[in-house]
Each structure stands twice: as structure tokens, then as C-alpha cells.
Design an enzyme around this catalytic site. Structure first.
Site, short mmCIF file in Angstrom:
data_model
loop_
_atom_site.label_atom_id
_atom_site.label_comp_id
_atom_site.label_asym_id
_atom_site.label_seq_id
_atom_site.Cartn_x
_atom_site.Cartn_y
_atom_site.Cartn_z
CG LEU A 125 3.35 -2.46 16.81
CD1 LEU A 125 2.99 -1.05 17.28
CD2 LEU A 125 4.53 -2.38 15.83
CB SER A 132 1.52 -5.81 7.34
OG SER A 132 2.20 -7.03 7.16
CB THR A 158 8.75 -12.27 21.15
OG1 THR A 158 8.50 -12.50 19.77
CG2 THR A 158 10.01 -13.02 21.58
CD GLU A 363 11.89 -7.22 15.48
OE1 GLU A 363 12.58 -6.28 15.06
OE2 GLU A 363 12.03 -7.74 16.59
N1 CAA Z 1 11.25 6.37 11.59
C1 CAA Z 1 10.61 7.48 12.06
N2 CAA Z 1 9.36 7.83 11.68
C2 CAA Z 1 8.75 7.03 10.78
C3 CAA Z 1 9.35 5.86 10.25
C4 CAA Z 1 10.66 5.55 10.69
N3 CAA Z 1 11.30 4.46 10.23
N4 CAA Z 1 8.51 5.26 9.40
C5 CAA Z 1 7.40 6.02 9.37
N5 CAA Z 1 7.54 7.09 10.22
C6 CAA Z 1 6.58 8.18 10.46
C7 CAA Z 1 6.26 8.88 9.15
O1 CAA Z 1 7.19 9.90 8.87
C8 CAA Z 1 4.87 9.42 9.40
O2 CAA Z 1 4.94 10.60 10.14
P1 CAA Z 1 4.45 12.02 9.50
O3 CAA Z 1 3.01 11.79 9.12
O4 CAA Z 1 4.62 12.99 10.61
O5 CAA Z 1 5.33 12.24 8.33
C9 CAA Z 1 4.25 8.36 10.32
O6 CAA Z 1 5.33 7.62 10.90
C10 CAA Z 1 3.35 7.41 9.57
O7 CAA Z 1 4.14 6.83 8.54
P2 CAA Z 1 3.50 6.09 7.28
O8 CAA Z 1 2.41 6.95 6.72
O9 CAA Z 1 4.62 5.68 6.38
O10 CAA Z 1 2.82 4.83 7.97
P3 CAA Z 1 2.04 3.59 7.34
O11 CAA Z 1 0.84 3.34 8.15
O12 CAA Z 1 1.90 3.74 5.86
O13 CAA Z 1 3.04 2.36 7.66
C11 CAA Z 1 4.77 0.77 7.32
C12 CAA Z 1 4.30 2.22 7.18
C13 CAA Z 1 6.24 0.79 6.93
C14 CAA Z 1 4.03 -0.19 6.41
C15 CAA Z 1 4.64 0.31 8.79
O14 CAA Z 1 3.31 0.17 9.14
C16 CAA Z 1 5.36 -0.98 9.13
O15 CAA Z 1 6.58 -0.99 9.36
N6 CAA Z 1 4.62 -2.13 9.20
C17 CAA Z 1 5.20 -3.37 9.69
C18 CAA Z 1 5.02 -3.49 11.18
C19 CAA Z 1 6.00 -4.45 11.80
O16 CAA Z 1 7.15 -4.54 11.42
N7 CAA Z 1 5.55 -5.17 12.82
C20 CAA Z 1 6.41 -6.03 13.55
C21 CAA Z 1 5.80 -6.36 14.85
S1 CAA Z 1 6.95 -6.40 16.18
C22 CAA Z 1 7.66 -7.93 16.20
O17 CAA Z 1 7.54 -8.73 15.31
C23 CAA Z 1 8.52 -8.11 17.40
C24 CAA Z 1 8.71 -9.50 17.86
O18 CAA Z 1 8.08 -9.92 18.80
C25 CAA Z 1 9.79 -10.33 17.29
#
Ligand code: CAA
Length: 379
Positions: A125, A132, A158, A363
Site C-alpha cells: 500500500l 500516512s 514487509t 500499520e
Molecule cells: N473501514 C471502512 N471504510 C473506511 C474506513 C474503515 N476503517 N476508514 C475510512 N473508510 C472509508 C470512508 O468511509 C470513506 O468512504 P466514503 O467517502 O464513501 O465515506 C473513504 O474510506 C475515505 O475515508 P477518509 O476520507 O477518512 O480517508 P482519509 O484519506 O482521510 O484517510 C486515514 C483516513 C485514517 C488517515 C487513513 O489514510 C489511514 O489509515 N492512514 C494510515 C495508513 C496506514 O496505516 N498504512 C499502513 C501501511 S501497511 C503496513 O504497514 C503493513 C506492513 O507491512 C506491516
């Protein structure tokens, strides 16, 4: 209210505990030193059912639920935190395909992830300039006849070099923001998927983290996972579950740090007495245990809610925020209790401190967890 575990949960936890103590912990120091991926150990974990704990039996999983998954991941992390992150990401990929995939995709890919047919799965991703804020990703997927063609760069992936299957996010409509993102299944070794050199990391050194390049990487049209434009939501849903995994991993590392500290404090003497008899040390141990238990129950509650089919976004973020921050404090105190010996690799606590550091970062950073929790509170 019921704090008892059922028989299946106990069996999975004990299986993971035995494996971690006998097969993971003894070699963890050397694998960390030499950055050796625990391939054989991971394949054995798959045979024990640990790569699909919350995956239906029909697709090769143990079908034991999200609580059993959290318990098992904690035990594995207690033995080797690098093996735990490999397990966490592979389980997350398998669960995501079960939730979003077609019957054909589930039958083709999930059993390979859960059985060791693929040594690991990868979750692609993040990008160099989109961590973020994954909605700002620039990797593109364009439809050409019966193929999708991927171009772009991913970062911090990962198991990206060992994964048999990568779940990859890319923009299919760059003008549509988060609604223009789709999700794809890319098999390891696909031409055009270029795997970079593993990062030289502070911790989790036996788990490889690599950058990826997609250079006209072609995959079949049927490898779109979920509907076009729904990839972002699937990523967020997968991360809700993934955050329970990282909280569980942090708890396992903290548990190991606490156990090492108790053993050391009872044995090490200063001023003619075991240091455990000094209140300065005993109170540290008491605080470490209290924080650990608070983290454990916050995490198990989030897992239980997931298992009940309840909405658990906020609870998963609270568990991940608290457990990762608490585990960092616990591991730091463990080093302090060990004094000079805590600073050298003769004792395991310096590794625990290095391993646990990333749990407040990946994450979703602690800051992102606070964003999620606050939005859920205020909506
Ligand atoms: N479940 C379902 N849908 C969701 C959701 C959830 N938890 N969170 C958001 N959505 C939906 C929203 O409802 C919205 O849809 P609608 O427009 O239809 O309502 C859409 O997704 C967009 O949501 P936001 O406007 O809230 O999105 P945003 O751009 O403001 O981002 C955020 C929100 C929480 C900051 C998000 O970007 C986020 O979680 N960022 C962190 C990313 C992350 O954790 N990355 C980790 C990488 S993976 C990793 O590390 C794996 C590894 O290898 C160990």
C-alpha cells in the site's frame, strides 16, 4: 461478561506458545544479527495453522476466530517478533482475499497463503511519498484488453522479496482521490515487478522490508480484487484487523521483556541483595505488568468485537495505540533494569527494544490512530 477462553482458543495459543519457545526463541538472536529470514520456521507455522487462524477451513484456514489469532500472534512475537510480523501480514492478506475476493480468487490464492504454498503474503500500500496518506499514492493501473498494467513504486513492503502473492493498491482513476484506488493480486516473480534491496533496519531484522518497482507489470484482468474504485475501503478494513495484529505483536514483545526483567531482577545482586528486593526495581515491574495487562485486554476486546461482527475500527486503533506505546515503555524499562547488560546483545532486552520500536509506526502511526479514534468519537 466472560473472560474465559474456549478450548479452541486455548489449543491455538498453546500450540503457538510451544512452537515459539522450542523453535523460534532459541535462534532469534542469531537470525536478528545476520538478518536471516526464518523460512523453515514460517513453513512449519503454516503447517500448524498459524497462517490462516481466522480464515475459513474451506480455504485452508484454522477458522479459530480473531481472538485466537490475537493470542497466537502474541505468543509468536514473544519468541521472535520478526516471525510475528510475517505471520501478521500473511494472515491479513488471506483474510482480505476471503472478504473481498471472488470464489475463484479465494480458491486459487488463499490455501497457498495458509498452507505454506507461498511462504508469505505482502501488503503493498505505502509509497515513498504516501505512507500516512495512502490516498495520495501515484502507482497507476491501466486496463489494456484482458490485462491490467501496473507502473509505480511501493515502499516499506514487509516480505516483499519472499512473498508468493502481493496485494497491491494502484490508482485506476487518478482524478477520483480515494475513490479512484483499486486493489490487485500480483504473484511474486511476475515480469515487471522489480524487488529492491532489503532495508537495513533498527529492529525486526529477520523480517525483510523492501522497496518495489512496477515497470509495465502486466497481470490478468481477473486479478482485480474487489470492485474497481473500492480498493481504499478494502485497505482500511484490512488495516482495522491488521492493527489488532500489531497490538498483539507489541504485547508479545513486552511480555518477553517483562519475563527477562523478572528473571534478571531475582538473580542480579547489588549491595548484597537481589535487585528485585529494591522498591525502585519492584515498582518498575509492577507498572510494566499493569500496562501489559491493560494492553492485552484492550486488544482482546477489539478482537472479540471483530469476531462478533461488530464495528471495531475505533477499538482496533485504541488497542494498537495503547499497546504499542505501552510496549515501548515496557521494553525501555527492561533495558534500564538490566543496566549495562541491557545494552549488549548477551541479553535479549536490547533486541526487544529495537523490535518494538516500529509498532508505533507501521500499520498507522500513533498519530494516525489518534486521528481514527477522534474521528470515530466526533462523527
Ligand atoms: N473501514 C471502512 N471504510 C473506511 C474506513 C474503515 N476503517 N476508514 C475510512 N473508510 C472509508 C470512508 O468511509 C470513506 O468512504 P466514503 O467517502 O464513501 O465515506 C473513504 O474510506 C475515505 O475515508 P477518509 O476520507 O477518512 O480517508 P482519509 O484519506 O482521510 O484517510 C486515514 C483516513 C485514517 C488517515 C487513513 O489514510 C489511514 O489509515 N492512514 C494510515 C495508513 C496506514 O496505516 N498504512 C499502513 C501501511 S501497511 C503496513 O504497514 C503493513 C506492513 O507491512 C506491516
Amino acid at each position: 461478561m466472560d473472560f474465559e477462553l474456549n478450548e479452541l482458543q486455548i489449543a491455538i495459543r498453546d500450540t503457538a506458545r510451544k512452537f515459539a519457545e522450542e523453535r523460534l526463541a532459541p535462534g532469534a538472536r542469531e537470525r536478528d544479527r545476520q538478518e536471516i529470514f526464518p523460512r523453515e520456521e514460517i513453513l512449519e507455522m503454516a503447517r500448524l495453522g498459524l497462517m490462516g487462524v481466522n480464515v475459513p477451513e474451506a480455504y485452508g484456514g484454522a477458522q479459530a476466530g480473531a481472538v485466537a489469532y490475537s493470542l497466537a500472534l502474541t505468543e509468536i512475537a514473544r519468541g521472535d517478533a520478526s516471525a510475528a510480523v510475517t505471520m501478521g501480514v500473511t494472515n491479513m492478506c488471506a483474510e482480505l482475499i476471503c472478504a473481498a475476493g471472488t470464489e475463484e480468487q479465494k480458491r486459487k490464492y488463499v490455501p497457498r497463503l495458509t498452507s505454506g504454498g507461498y511462504v508469505a503474503g505482502a501488503f503493498a500500500l505505502s509509497e515513498p511519498h504516501a505512507g500516512s496518506d495512502p490516498a495520495s499514492m501515484t502507482t497507476r493501473a491501466e486496463r489494456k484488453g484482458d490485462r491490467w498494467v501496473l507502473n509505480g513504486a511501493k515502499q516499506w513492503i514487509t516480505s516483499g522479496d519472499v512473498a508468493g502473492l502481493l496485494v497491491v493498491w494502484a490508482k485506476t482513476d487518478p482524478s477520483a482521490g480515494s475513490k479512484g484506488i483499486s486493489c490487485f493480486l500480483v504473484e511474486g516473480g511476475t515480469p515487471g515487478l522489480v524487488v529492491g534491496k532489503p532495508e537495513a533496519k533498527m529492529g525486526l531484522r529477520a523480517s525483510h522490508t523492501v522497496p518495489l518497482l512496477f515497470e509495465n507489470c502486466e497481470i490478468p484482468a481477473e486479478n482485480l480484487l474487489g470492485a474497481e474504485g473500492e480498493g481504499f475501503k478494502w485497505a482500511m478494513r484490512a488495516l482495522d484487523g491488521g492493527r489488532i495484529g500489531i497490538a498483539s505483536q507489541a504485547i508479545g514483545i513486552a511480555q518477553a521483556a517483562l519475563e527477562a526483567s523478572i528473571a534478571y531482577a531475582k538473580e542480579r545482586k547489588a549491595f548484597g541483595r537481589p535487585i528485585a528486593e529494591f522498591q525502585a526495581i519492584a515498582f518498575k515491574l509492577a507498572d510494566m505488568k499493569t500496562q501489559l495487562e491493560a494492553a492485552r485486554w484492550l486488544t482482546l476486546r477489539a478482537a472479540w468485537m471483530k469476531e462478533q461482527g461488530m464495528r471495531f475500527t475505533r477499538e482496533a486503533s485504541m488497542a494498537k495505540l495503547f499497546a504499542s506505546e505501552a510496549a515501548n515503555r515496557i521494553a525501555a524499562e527492561a533495558v534500564q533494569i538490566h543496566g549495562g547488560y541491557g545494552y549488549v546483545d548477551e541479553f535479549p532486552v536490547e533486541r526487544h527494544l529495537r523490535d518494538v520500536r516500529v509498532t508505533t509506526i507501521y500499520e498507522g502511526t500513533s498519530e494516525i490512530q489518534r486521528v481514527v479514534i477522534a474521528r470515530e468519537l466526533l462523527r
